[in-house]
Design an enzyme around this catalytic site. Structure first.
Site, mmCIF file in Angstrom:
data_model
loop_
_atom_site.group_PDB
_atom_site.id
_atom_site.type_symbol
_atom_site.label_atom_id
_atom_site.label_comp_id
_atom_site.label_asym_id
_atom_site.label_seq_id
_atom_site.Cartn_x
_atom_site.Cartn_y
_atom_site.Cartn_z
ATOM 1 C CE LYS A 127 -1.630 1.582 3.839
ATOM 2 N NZ LYS A 127 -2.406 1.875 5.080
ATOM 3 C CE LYS A 168 -7.763 2.544 5.811
ATOM 4 N NZ LYS A 168 -6.420 2.927 5.387
ATOM 5 C CE LYS A 189 -0.041 4.337 12.140
ATOM 6 N NZ LYS A 189 0.635 4.583 10.848
ATOM 7 C CB SER A 215 7.250 5.663 11.245
ATOM 8 O OG SER A 215 6.314 5.345 12.244
ATOM 9 N NE ARG A 260 5.900 6.789 1.080
ATOM 10 C CZ ARG A 260 5.130 6.413 2.100
ATOM 11 N NH1 ARG A 260 4.124 5.565 1.884
ATOM 12 N NH2 ARG A 260 5.345 6.875 3.324
ATOM 13 C CG ASP A 296 1.259 0.172 9.805
ATOM 14 O OD1 ASP A 296 0.696 0.810 10.720
ATOM 15 O OD2 ASP A 296 1.370 0.605 8.650
ATOM 16 N NE ARG A 309 -1.538 -2.061 8.717
ATOM 17 C CZ ARG A 309 -1.183 -2.666 7.592
ATOM 18 N NH1 ARG A 309 -1.210 -3.987 7.519
ATOM 19 N NH2 ARG A 309 -0.809 -1.973 6.533
#
Length: 428
Positions: A22, A414, A343, A197, A27, A316, A390
């Site tokens: 994803k 998703k 999130k 991150s 991107r 994640d 998730r």
């Protein structure tokens, strides 16, 4: 409410071909749209979040075509000048579309309204908006200050300007700014505080470079795009398999005997979540890797070890560790996960509630979760998923010990619509 009952199955083994990442898909789609020339993007993820990006790009006048019976898209770039200068964009709950498009539209000029579902309007964006305003963008909140929806107006962007952004809420803010800097004629972004991150920022920089722009940097504190930077099509580019999605299957191998192999991502991955495999290894799992695959199997002892782990680098995939902790031989502590709270849902609170349904003793704080497994998991728990893909995928792993019910299983659309079919294929 729709639900899915998963029968217990102590042994899982097999091979899963991962869908596209994803993070990389959205991107690449945006960079291809902003570049000069035509780009073929191969292996784009088929899911809600990428659909939102593709729909938005088409609304903005980008010409794109999907090859028949494939996930390859041919995109004709706009050279940083959106063909449509006024649009109303619905972006669902896709943070990987909302944040980068906010920056790319604000610095390119035009009148745009960006909005999403109710949860998207609860996810903070104020730090990104302030940073864009520091470059001369004109953005106003259409609802609660600091949150979507947003109205973007033509700004007064000065090439070579410097702005600042906080690093402790979401690395997507910095990634969005970095991808948009060439549209401002170059500029500098300084990061306030500790950046979370970091691997996702590294990923962004790698992809920007693939499109012909080099961003200078001073560690993770200062980033500069030179004046005159322009994106150029690389011709053809391929999306890796999703390393975050790999975590569920690798954990399945570690918990269910295995071996379980995922293909589409391997030792040379540009995704930070590949380091989830290192976390499983620290818990005792057997891990092996090739250029395009990773394989996991249970420890020789048959049970994972509890760990204390800083999860800043795998925010994640760390969710999968929280459920894997149910199968460990002690108390597992996951730290540096404050980003979970902003999130798709407040993942720390949601995870604590649902782990408790399975009998775990759970302690939480602002940026940590501590899990002590019960002697035996509670069978038949009905796991609420909070419209969070998730949560649904993580808690499928509980079926390696007991029957479990997953409420609203379709939320996996998703990022991974075929997840439960892929998971079922591993049952021996």
């Amino acid at each position: 409410m729709e639900f899915l009952d998963l029968a217990p199955c102590a042994t899982l083994r097999g091979t899963v071909a991962l869908p596209g990442s994803k993070s990389i898909s959205n991107r690449m789609l945006l960079l291809a749209a902003l570049a000069t020339g035509k780009t073929q993007v191969h292996g784009v993820l088929e899911a809600d979040d990428t659909d939102r990006m593709l729909e938005a790009l088409q609304q903005l006048g980008i010409r794109l075509a999907q090859q028949a019976h494939s996930r390859t898209f041919c995109i004709e770039g706009c050279d940083g000048r959106w063909p449509v200068r006024q649009a109303d964009l619905f972006l669902g709950n896709a943070g990987t579309a909302f944040r980068p498009l906010t920056a790319a539209l604000a610095l390119a000029g035009g009148d745009y309204h960006l909005h999403g579902i109710a949860r998207m309007h609860e996810r903070p964006i104020g730090d990104l908006v302030e940073a864009l305003q520091g470059l001369g963008a004109v953005i106003e909140y259409a609802g609660t200050p600091g949150y979507p929806p947003l109205h973007i107006h033509p700004g007064h962007v000065t090439p070579g300007s410097t702005t600042r952004v906080k690093g402790n809420v979401s690395s997507q803010f910095l990634s969005a700014l970095l991808m948009a800097l060439p549209l401002a004629g170059g500029g500098t972004v300084e990061v306030e505080g500790e950046l979370i991150s970091k691997p996702y920022v590294d990923l962004t920089l790698r992809l920007i470079e693939r499109f012909g722009v080099t961003v200078g940097r001073d560690g993770y504190s200062r980033f500069t795009a030179e004046a005159g930077s322009h994106y150029r099509s690389p011709g053809a580019i391929h999306v890796e398999g999703d390393a975050s999605s790999a975590s569920y299957f690798l954990a399945a191998g570690a918990l269910g005997g295995g071996p379980v192999r995922v293909t589409g991502v391997g030792r040379n991955s540009i995704q930070g979540d590949i380091r989830f495999a290192d976390a499983l290894a620290a818990m005792g799992a057997g891990i092996d890797m090739g250029d395009d695959w990773i394989e996991a199997q249970a420890p020789a002892s048959g049970r994972l070890r509890a760990v204390t782990l800083d999860c800043n680098h795998i925010p994640d995939a760390a969710m999968t560790l929280a459920v894997a902790a149910l199968f460990a031989n002690g108390t597992t502590t996951l730290t540096n996960i404050a980003s979970w709270r902003v999130k798709e849902t407040d993942r720390i609170a949601a995870m604590a509630t649902e782990l408790g349904k399975l009998g775990a003793l759970v302690e939480t704080g602002h940026d940590f979760i501590r899990i002590t497994p019960p002697d035996q998991l509670t069978p038949g728990a009905a796991i609420d998923t909070y419209d969070d893909h998730r949560m649904a995928m993580c808690f499928s792993l509980a079926s390696l010990a007991v029957p479990v019910r997953i409420n609203d299983p379709r939320c996996v659309a998703k990022t991974f619509p075929g997840y439960f079919d892929a998971f079922a294929s591993l049952r021996a």
